[in-house]
Design an enzyme around this catalytic site. Structure first.
Site, mmCIF file in Angstrom:
data_model
loop_
_atom_site.group_PDB
_atom_site.id
_atom_site.type_symbol
_atom_site.label_atom_id
_atom_site.label_comp_id
_atom_site.label_asym_id
_atom_site.label_seq_id
_atom_site.Cartn_x
_atom_site.Cartn_y
_atom_site.Cartn_z
ATOM 1 N N CYS A 10 0.840 -1.197 0.000
ATOM 2 C CA CYS A 10 0.000 0.000 0.000
ATOM 3 C C CYS A 10 0.874 1.245 0.000
ATOM 4 O O CYS A 10 1.984 1.247 0.545
ATOM 5 C CB CYS A 10 -0.910 0.004 1.231
ATOM 6 S SG CYS A 10 -2.189 1.301 1.192
ATOM 7 N N CYS A 14 -1.905 3.631 7.093
ATOM 8 C CA CYS A 14 -3.011 3.824 8.030
ATOM 9 C C CYS A 14 -2.701 3.103 9.342
ATOM 10 O O CYS A 14 -2.354 1.920 9.337
ATOM 11 C CB CYS A 14 -4.313 3.297 7.433
ATOM 12 S SG CYS A 14 -4.757 4.073 5.852
ATOM 13 N N TYR A 16 -4.443 1.899 11.737
ATOM 14 C CA TYR A 16 -5.240 0.753 12.154
ATOM 15 C C TYR A 16 -5.273 -0.386 11.137
ATOM 16 O O TYR A 16 -5.998 -1.365 11.325
ATOM 17 C CB TYR A 16 -6.677 1.184 12.460
ATOM 18 C CG TYR A 16 -7.372 1.952 11.352
ATOM 19 C CD1 TYR A 16 -7.540 1.411 10.075
ATOM 20 C CD2 TYR A 16 -7.880 3.228 11.578
ATOM 21 C CE1 TYR A 16 -8.181 2.110 9.066
ATOM 22 C CE2 TYR A 16 -8.533 3.928 10.579
ATOM 23 C CZ TYR A 16 -8.687 3.365 9.337
ATOM 24 O OH TYR A 16 -9.328 4.057 8.332
ATOM 25 N N CYS A 17 -4.513 -0.310 10.062
ATOM 26 C CA CYS A 17 -4.600 -1.302 8.986
ATOM 27 C C CYS A 17 -4.168 -2.688 9.471
ATOM 28 O O CYS A 17 -3.029 -2.881 9.908
ATOM 29 C CB CYS A 17 -3.743 -0.890 7.797
ATOM 30 S SG CYS A 17 -3.817 -2.080 6.432
ATOM 31 N N ARG A 129 -5.476 7.895 8.684
ATOM 32 C CA ARG A 129 -5.171 7.528 7.303
ATOM 33 C C ARG A 129 -4.091 8.461 6.748
ATOM 34 O O ARG A 129 -4.374 9.489 6.142
ATOM 35 C CB ARG A 129 -6.444 7.557 6.440
ATOM 36 C CG ARG A 129 -7.515 6.599 6.953
ATOM 37 C CD ARG A 129 -8.689 6.473 5.998
ATOM 38 N NE ARG A 129 -8.284 5.916 4.714
ATOM 39 C CZ ARG A 129 -8.117 4.614 4.488
ATOM 40 N NH1 ARG A 129 -8.321 3.739 5.463
ATOM 41 N NH2 ARG A 129 -7.753 4.176 3.296
ATOM 42 N N CYS A 268 -21.159 -11.630 5.720
ATOM 43 C CA CYS A 268 -20.757 -12.783 6.538
ATOM 44 C C CYS A 268 -20.840 -12.490 8.026
ATOM 45 O O CYS A 268 -21.130 -13.390 8.830
ATOM 46 C CB CYS A 268 -19.347 -13.230 6.158
ATOM 47 S SG CYS A 268 -18.089 -11.931 6.311
ATOM 48 N N ASP A 290 -9.768 -13.101 4.957
ATOM 49 C CA ASP A 290 -8.690 -12.106 4.957
ATOM 50 C C ASP A 290 -8.419 -11.578 6.363
ATOM 51 O O ASP A 290 -7.326 -11.115 6.660
ATOM 52 C CB ASP A 290 -8.980 -10.965 3.976
ATOM 53 C CG ASP A 290 -9.864 -9.875 4.534
ATOM 54 O OD1 ASP A 290 -10.891 -10.207 5.153
ATOM 55 O OD2 ASP A 290 -9.539 -8.700 4.332
ATOM 56 N N CYS A 329 -25.513 -15.931 24.045
ATOM 57 C CA CYS A 329 -25.911 -15.485 22.710
ATOM 58 C C CYS A 329 -27.172 -16.211 22.243
ATOM 59 O O CYS A 329 -28.056 -15.619 21.616
ATOM 60 C CB CYS A 329 -24.778 -15.730 21.711
ATOM 61 S SG CYS A 329 -23.371 -14.623 21.906
ATOM 62 N N CYS A 355 -20.775 -6.539 21.431
ATOM 63 C CA CYS A 355 -22.122 -6.992 21.779
ATOM 64 C C CYS A 355 -23.019 -5.857 22.270
ATOM 65 O O CYS A 355 -24.156 -5.708 21.816
ATOM 66 C CB CYS A 355 -22.041 -8.101 22.824
ATOM 67 S SG CYS A 355 -23.645 -8.707 23.393
#
Length: 369
Positions: A10, A14, A16-17, A129, A268, A290, A329, A355
């Protein structure tokens, strides 16, 4: 499937990547997916679907435009060669900073659906970023968006919800609604790596899962808080309902409304099972997801084993999402809307870190009708 043509490569840095440094950790070696791997990926992806199927090729990174325009031109030719009779869709997630007229004309002509990563107005976007020299990337991203608009390229926005912007849902929604009709909000939840993980080159902790162990990792300072995520989602929902219901689309709102009607989720995170969406690295290595691109979750290499067989082997990983739910849950009134969320966020006793936020959002949406 998510294809990573340049793996974690990249041009931005960033903070937090979660994919930074993956080339080294996973021993990818290849800086860009070569022609042989690209051909095998496209051919095998199409072969494992029916002759009249709708097949999506999702190009991710890192920054996938670093693969170059010629890479995607070749990908389209291969899709046409092997995909007769099938409906083929290409999506690409980008920070938009490297876009030019040629790229945008290609995206328009080939019908690519583009996702642009942008965290809101400049003060929020630039908080994490950064460019390689430490400057904010907002201006460059907005230039890229301008090029997409100039050439009539359809795009959505993907906005991370983090510690800096979690308290500004109305301001961020007002900004984004001027750019697009389609929005996604992705919670940033990362835990700090243990010493042994740092020694292996990991930036963040390995997420809990079927092949991983739970650890008492503390979350990073940039991660969204559970209550912050809930109030952010509620704030976005309120603005959407007040201004744009039926006109604009927020992914999580659409998904939740669908779940209420018994329509299977296309996301998902809020589907009963996962494991349907592996990731393919530049060298052909396939991982369970990923977000689980760690050595323990490597399924194999598509140059050695057919993709359909690799994904079939991913069933155990996918079933763990349901089997790993705690009793709490199963007794929750919102289980059919949440399904436990993403397993990577089940940081404590298999209960999702987010949650409390999910409960607040689902309650707001259900009560609002």
């Amino acid at each position: 499937m998510l294809a990573k043509p340049v793996s974690g490569g990249c041009n931005l840095r960033c903070e937090y990547c979660y994919y930074t440094g993956k080339q080294s950790l996973l021993h990818i070696g290849s800086a860009r997916m070569n022609d042989e791997t690209l051909e095998a990926y496209i051919r095998q992806s199409l072969e494992m679907h029916g002759s009249k199927a709708r097949v999506e090729f999702a190009w991710h990174g890192g920054e996938p435009t670093l693969a170059g325009l010629s890479f995607y031109q070749k990908a389209v030719r291969l899709q046409q060669q092997y995909g007769k009779g099938r409906e083929i869709v290409n999506t690409l997630q980008t920070n938009a900073t490297l876009l030019n007229d040629e790229f945008c004309r290609f995206f328009r002509d080939e019908g690519f659906l583009i996702g642009v990563s942008i965290d809101g107005p400049e003060k929020y976007h630039d908080a994490y970023r950064k460019t390689a020299d430490g400057k904010g990337s907002f201006f460059l991203t907005m230039c890229g968006i301008g090029l997409l608009q100039k050439h009539g390229v359809s795009f959505n926005t993907l906005t991370t919800v983090n510690r800096v912007n979690q308290d500004a849902p109305a301001e961020i929604y007002a900004f984004l609604r001027e750019l697009t009709d389609w929005m996604q909000f992705l919670p940033v939840v990362e835990s700090k790596a243990a010493d042994y993980e740092t020694a292996d080159g990991q930036l963040f902790g390995t997420p809990p899962g079927v092949f991983g162990t739970k650890g008492l990792h503390s979350v990073t300072g940039f991660s969204v808080t559970p209550t912050g995520y809930g109030s952010f989602l509620c704030g976005v929902f309120d603005e959407w309902k007040r201004c744009d219901a039926g006109k604009k689309h927020v992914q999580l709102i659409d998904i939740t409304l669908g779940n209420l009607k018994g329509i299977p989720s296309s996301l998902c995170v809020h589907n009963p099972l996962c494991g349907h969406s592996g990731s393919v690295e530049a060298n052909g290595d396939v991982y369970a997801c990923d977000r689980y691109a760690f050595p323990a979750y490597r399924l194999g290499n598509l140059m050695e084993t057919d993709l359909k067989d690799l994904m079939e082997a991913n069933r155990k990983f996918g079933m763990h999402k349901a089997y790993g739910l705690p009793e709490e849950c199963l007794e929750c009134p919102y289980i059919r809307l949440c399904f436990g969320g993403c397993p990577k966020d089940r940081l404590w006793d298999n209960r999702n870190y987010l949650c409390e936020g999910y409960r607040a959002f689902f309650k707001r949406l259900v009560v609002s009708g």
